[in-house]
Design an enzyme around this catalytic site. Sequence first.
Site, PDB file in Angstrom:
ATOM      1  N   GLU A 271       3.760 -67.671  67.441  1.00 42.48           N
ATOM      2  CA  GLU A 271       3.365 -68.058  65.854  1.00 42.48           C
ATOM      3  C   GLU A 271       2.101 -67.256  65.684  1.00 42.48           C
ATOM      4  OE1 GLU A 271       3.197 -72.194  65.021  1.00 42.48           O
ATOM      5  OE2 GLU A 271       5.388 -72.487  65.050  1.00 42.48           O
TER       6      GLU A 271
ATOM      7  N   HIS B 156       7.125 -73.377  58.127  1.00 48.81           N
ATOM      8  CA  HIS B 156       7.482 -74.531  58.485  1.00 48.81           C
ATOM      9  C   HIS B 156       8.389 -75.347  57.904  1.00 48.81           C
ATOM     10  CE1 HIS B 156       4.216 -73.171  61.314  1.00 48.81           C
ATOM     11  NE2 HIS B 156       4.513 -74.061  62.128  1.00 48.81           N
TER      12      HIS B 156
END
Length: 294
Positions: A152, A185
């Site tokens: 990420e 997310h």
Amino acid sequence: MADESIILPPLASLPQIPTVISVSCSFTLAVIYVGSLYVWSTKHNRDHPTTIKRRFASVSCVMAMAPLFVYFFSSPELLQREPFPSLLGFRWQGLWQAIVIPYLLTALLFLGPIFVNMQNESFRSYFDLEAWRGSCTSIIWIRNLVMAPLSEEFVFRACMMPLILQSFTPMTAVFITPLFFGVAHLHHIAERLSLGMELSTALFIGLFQFTYTTLFGFYSAFLFARTGHFVAPLLAHALCNHMGLPDIQDLWQQDLWRRVLAIGLYLVGLAGWIYLLPIATEPSLYSNKLYWNV
């Protein structure tokens, strides 16, 4: 007299690229990253070893692909002026500072939770070799503390930030890239619904997670822009994943004086973090003259 070794002459402004290019590339990277998690057809949930291993393979491919966006869509002038690894936050100057200082700064933010953990069994596991061996062989632990922060931060910070910074000021870039990170997310909502969770509950948790990840994204992007190092947001991300959200129930199970002390440390940690944030991330500490000082 000031130490001349830490006075960094600012570079000329970063060469600019059209806003539509930097934003489109960042959006595409976010879509590719999330999409890579679902290219596999599986009947298992997200915590099953098979699912985790397949997702490891997917995000590894995305990590290999992401730097190409920076290379092919950045300004040619910038690529000629700066080593490509430096654009992604990989450089030797200021490395040890980027490893130590932001990590300690992030730990200060968790001063209260760390104190609470010291009162229970979880803190003792830090000194238990067998506990470490068990963690290092747990694929869920590796996902949460190694692969998730690594992939990420590499995609959403090391590869997005150099593009966004060529179209926006550093402070604006700090507030733009976390939005891609937070939206990325939201796919967890669909995963919760597939497990039978009620829509309202899944949406509430999803909105909370979007808020939390976006706020962390601001901090992570700030660390990258101020330090110019990939390792700074990487270690902060791993620590935040390890600590998680404060366990309020555990806090209120403490004795009264410990509870009062813990609440005080929560406030002291937060106040100290706010006060030290601009000082501990001063670009001259990290020999960073590329991004923030433009």
